[in-house]
Scaffold this motif. Structure first.
Motif: not given
Length: 380
Positions: A81-85, A87-98, A274-277
């Protein structure tokens, strides 16, 4: 040529690499039990040795079940889940991108460029000084490519004009801040080419600039409001972010494409959760490091001006500053002089840099002082 002859030739040319164990302690490293000021790392914001950050991060994990191994690739059972969390967080900074997380910048570049090369009628135009991982991606994939002289926009446009009608897409490869010469790419010209020639896509590696520019610390491209102009934006986490891993920032169809075609993504065990977190934790705090970014730029200006006052030949427009020395032997001698006097700044030689451009590369960080830098200048 035998293995022994290859090694002998490297040694004769003062180009034989070796590994020395180093103990790290804040701004210093201990080499053979000798304490040296470290001017060779890429921890630009001086975050990696912060006990305060580590303690705060660990305090957030009490109720988290974060493993020390993912034990699988993300396409199998490793997509925690942390991977998706993250990527979703960083996506909020680049709204038109994944966002798509990779194990390292090398994994990312070599496999994404190879994947893009598999698209029919694709041509790459690569700056002469792009990172080895990008060059290797071109090489292993059999990509069609030409290299233009470093930051020479006239040469680049001539290549565009010459080959434009023969390809369906042309991908320009560059870095935001070049890792050895320490200069910036010509964003204005690259974006102008993209607008003038619709087949062009831009691929920009922000390995050495993410974290250090903009109020939010999200790199040069975003600081210049060009995120919608860059098709493939690469962040790596092993430098200013004080972590490990990397991510590709792109449109959704390309994210899906890389999930299916980027071999280093498909066939690598994913990084530990844990590293991704930790990476997510640092990115969440990035806007709070504005003072560190400002101090870093101030130190860079101070250091550069001191070199200029002494008429040294240097390269670098920011916090990566290289003293050009030419021959490998001379660069090694200067590095030894610095080390003898308490400063760790190893010689940089070919093939990392072009032949006869050996140098001492000073990599500054926000935890240094002007007194630290003055000592280095005095020795030169």
């Amino acid at each position: 040529m035998s293995l022994e002859n290859i090694l002998e030739t490297l040694a004769k040319n003062h180009n034989l690499r070796s590994l020395t164990p180093l103990k790290h302690d804040g701004n210093f490293v201990f080499k053979n039990n000798i304490k040296l000021l470290n001017l060779a790392g890429n921890d630009y914001l001086n975050l990696s040795s912060s006990k305060t950050l580590k303690d705060e991060f660990l305090s957030t994990l009490k109720d988290e079940n974060l493993f020390f191994s993912s034990s699988s690739s993300r396409s199998l059972s490793g997509n925690f889940e942390i991977y998706e969390e993250f990527e979703s967080f960083l996506k909020t900074k680049f709204k038109e991108k994944e966002i798509l997380h990779f194990n390292s910048g090398y994994h990312l570049n070599i496999s994404c460029i190879a994947a893009l090369a598999s698209i029919p009628n694709t041509l790459f135009l690569a700056d002469k000084l792009i990172h080895a991982s990008m060059i290797d991606g071109l090489g292993i994939s059999g990509a069609k490519f030409f290299r233009f002289r470093h930051n020479d926009m006239e040469h680049l446009e001539n290549l565009i004009k010459k080959h434009y009608e023969n390809y369906e897409q042309i991908i320009i490869l560059s870095e935001a801040l070049f890792s050895m010469d320490g200069d910036f790419c010509d964003f204005k010209a690259l974006v102008a080419f993209k607008e003038k020639y619709p087949k062009i896509k831009l691929y920009i590696d922000e390995a050495h600039s993410v974290g250090c520019f903009g109020d939010d610390g999200l790199g040069l491209v975003k600081a210049l409001n060009l995120e919608t102009k860059v098709d493939f934006l690469v962040f790596t986490f092993g430098k200013a972010i004080a972590s490990m891993g990397a991510c590709m920032i792109c449109e959704k169809p390309f994210k899906n494409f890389f999930i299916n075609k980027a071999r280093a993504f498909i066939y690598s065990t994913a990084l530990p959760p844990i590293n991704v977190a930790w990476t997510k934790f640092i990115f969440e705090k990035m806007s709070k490091f504005k003072e560190k970014r400002e101090n870093l730029q101030s130190l860079a200006e101070f250091f550069k001006n001191k070199f200029i006052q002494k008429n040294h030949q240097i390269l670098g427009d920011s916090y990566i500053i290289s003293l050009l020395l030419g021959e490998n032997k001379k660069a090694i001698e200067v590095a030894k002089k610095l080390e003898t006097n308490g400063i760790f700044a190893p010689a940089i030689k070919e093939p990392t840099v072009a032949k006869n451009t050996a140098r001492i590369r000073f990599s500054l960080h926000a935890g240094l002082s002007k007194t630290d830098l003055e000592k280095a200048i005095e020795l030169l």
